[in-house]
Every structure is written in C-alpha cells, then in structure tokens.
Write an enzyme that holds these catalytic residues in place. Structure first.
Site, PDB file in Angstrom:
ATOM      1  N   ASP A   1      -6.305  -5.476  -2.948  1.00 36.83           N
ATOM      2  CA  ASP A   1      -4.766  -5.764  -3.000  1.00 36.83           C
ATOM      3  C   ASP A   1      -4.623  -6.805  -4.409  1.00 36.83           C
ATOM      4  O   ASP A   1      -3.501  -6.399  -4.955  1.00 36.83           O
ATOM      5  CB  ASP A   1      -4.210  -6.514  -1.869  1.00 36.83           C
ATOM      6  CG  ASP A   1      -4.094  -5.658  -0.654  1.00 36.83           C
ATOM      7  OD1 ASP A   1      -4.218  -4.378  -0.972  1.00 36.83           O
ATOM      8  OD2 ASP A   1      -3.900  -5.828   0.405  1.00 36.83           O
TER       9      ASP A   1
ATOM     10  N   HIS B   1       0.999  -1.023   0.093  1.00 35.94           N
ATOM     11  CA  HIS B   1      -0.041  -0.049   0.142  1.00 35.94           C
ATOM     12  C   HIS B   1       0.866   1.226   0.119  1.00 35.94           C
ATOM     13  O   HIS B   1       1.795   1.367   0.694  1.00 35.94           O
ATOM     14  CB  HIS B   1      -0.732   0.066   1.184  1.00 35.94           C
ATOM     15  CG  HIS B   1      -1.836  -1.145   1.411  1.00 35.94           C
ATOM     16  ND1 HIS B   1      -2.351  -1.791   2.522  1.00 35.94           N
ATOM     17  CD2 HIS B   1      -2.303  -2.049   0.332  1.00 35.94           C
ATOM     18  CE1 HIS B   1      -3.094  -2.497   2.366  1.00 35.94           C
ATOM     19  NE2 HIS B   1      -3.253  -2.984   1.284  1.00 35.94           N
TER      20      HIS B   1
ATOM     21  N   LYS C   1       5.738   5.770   8.085  1.00 34.19           N
ATOM     22  CA  LYS C   1       4.912   5.050   9.151  1.00 34.19           C
ATOM     23  C   LYS C   1       6.131   4.431   9.688  1.00 34.19           C
ATOM     24  O   LYS C   1       7.378   4.076   9.496  1.00 34.19           O
ATOM     25  CB  LYS C   1       4.247   3.773   8.192  1.00 34.19           C
ATOM     26  CG  LYS C   1       3.107   3.983   7.409  1.00 34.19           C
ATOM     27  CD  LYS C   1       2.874   2.597   6.857  1.00 34.19           C
ATOM     28  CE  LYS C   1       1.694   3.121   5.563  1.00 34.19           C
ATOM     29  NZ  LYS C   1       1.352   2.043   4.875  1.00 34.19           N
TER      30      LYS C   1
ATOM     31  N   TYR D   1       0.880   0.594  13.995  1.00 32.44           N
ATOM     32  CA  TYR D   1       1.744   1.745  13.461  1.00 32.44           C
ATOM     33  C   TYR D   1       1.305   3.039  13.601  1.00 32.44           C
ATOM     34  O   TYR D   1       0.100   3.351  13.700  1.00 32.44           O
ATOM     35  CB  TYR D   1       1.980   1.401  11.718  1.00 32.44           C
ATOM     36  CG  TYR D   1       0.676   1.208  11.017  1.00 32.44           C
ATOM     37  CD1 TYR D   1       0.287   2.041  10.148  1.00 32.44           C
ATOM     38  CD2 TYR D   1       0.158  -0.173  11.299  1.00 32.44           C
ATOM     39  CE1 TYR D   1      -0.916   2.125   9.361  1.00 32.44           C
ATOM     40  CE2 TYR D   1      -1.172  -0.283  10.330  1.00 32.44           C
ATOM     41  CZ  TYR D   1      -1.775   0.934   9.485  1.00 32.44           C
ATOM     42  OH  TYR D   1      -2.675   0.492   8.708  1.00 32.44           O
TER      43      TYR D   1
END
Length: 186
Positions: free
Chosen positions: A169, A61, A71, A131
């Site tokens: 995905d 992603h 991140k 995250y």
C-alpha cells in the site's frame, strides 16, 4: 433494510432492521432479491474476512479490467472508517469519494460498485471486517492508490504517524499516475 444512495451514484449505505430483546439481537444481513431490486443485479461469488488492529489502513485497493470487483462490506467487531473512491475516467464524480463509519454497533453495510478503489482505517482496538465480492481475487490485476494522495484529499481523522500500512500500500500510485488502460471509462 434501508438502502441509502450516497452522493456518488451506485454507492450505497445499507442499514438493516435490527430486532433486539433480552437474548441479544437478530438481523438479516443480505437478501439477494431485495438487493437486486434496490441496488441492481449483483452475483457475489466470494466472501472474505480480515482482522486488523487500531490504526491499520488497508487500501485504497482495486482490481483492473475484467477482474474489477463490486464489494458489499461490513464490520462484525469494532469500528472502521470506510472509503470508496470513484476511479472511472470521465465520470462526473471521478476522484471523489464517499466515507462512512461501519461498526458492530451500527451494523451498517457499504456497497462499492466495480471500478472504484476501496480502503478502510481501523478506529477500534481491533476490527473484524467481512465482505462479499462479485469477482474472484486475481493477484495479477491488483493495484492500489495512495491513501494520502493529496489530489483525493481524504481526511482520515487519525494521526498520520499512527497509521499502519503494508509495503504494497505504501507503494501505491497517485490517482493522476494511473494509466488510462488500468481503469474503466464511465
């Protein structure tokens, strides 16, 4: 904490100092001033958490343009194989990736800068993944690259017929099919 810069500039593996005793353990997972000194000024604005079962692959992603996110990721429970892919056009490491195992045992964290694609594969029966991000989620800017893009050549080390992905995905693009305006220039 020990900050290890990887083969791709700006991507770090962070190992905490863990203090164990008969009661359990303690470690500091984040300190803003130290992070800014070692990695660079980053202001995290949102924390996220996911729970997944063995074989779940989330990614690869990224968010386009001004919505790109840096991140800082880690695993609270279980084990995952985590991957960051450089998608900055003109970068000397464009299309290259860094892979690291994150687990509740090693307590490692992985810092992925903006303009990278990110994904992870769950190796344990279950994983809780958390995250921090430096930009809020923007659904209109989300995109994904196929986890099995042959040009990337990522060896997930897992039977392909046991990998579980989302329809979103599965519909991801190949890296070579990403439009130039979708990614940042190096």
């Amino acid at each position: 904490m020990n900050y290890i810069e990887t083969s791709i500039k700006g991507v770090y593996i962070i190992e905490p100092k863990v203090f164990n005793d008969s009661r359990g353990y303690f470690f500091e997972s984040f300190r803003q001033a130290e992070f800014d000194e070692k990695v660079g000024k980053t202001i995290f604005v949102q924390d996220n958490e996911s729970k997944s079962s063995r074989g779940v692959l989330r990614g690869l992603h990224y968010q386009r343009g001004e919505y790109s996110q840096a991140k800082l990721v880690r695993v609270i429970k279980g084990r995952v194989l985590d991957v960051a892919v450089d998608i900055r056009k003109g970068s000397p490491t464009y299309g290259k990736y860094v892979m690291v195992e994150l687990s509740e045992d090693n307590k490692r964290q992985f810092f992925i800068p903006r303009h990278f694609a990110h994904g992870f594969l769950v190796l344990s029966d279950e994983a809780i993944f958390t995250y921090k991000v430096d930009n809020v989620y923007a659904p209109q800017a989300e995109a994904s690259i196929r986890y099995d893009d042959p040009d990337l050549g990522i060896d997930w080390g897992f039977p392909a017929d046991e990998i579980l992905t989302s329809p979103k995905d599965e519909a991801g693009k190949a890296l070579k099919d990403i439009e130039p305006e979708e990614v940042e220039n190096y």
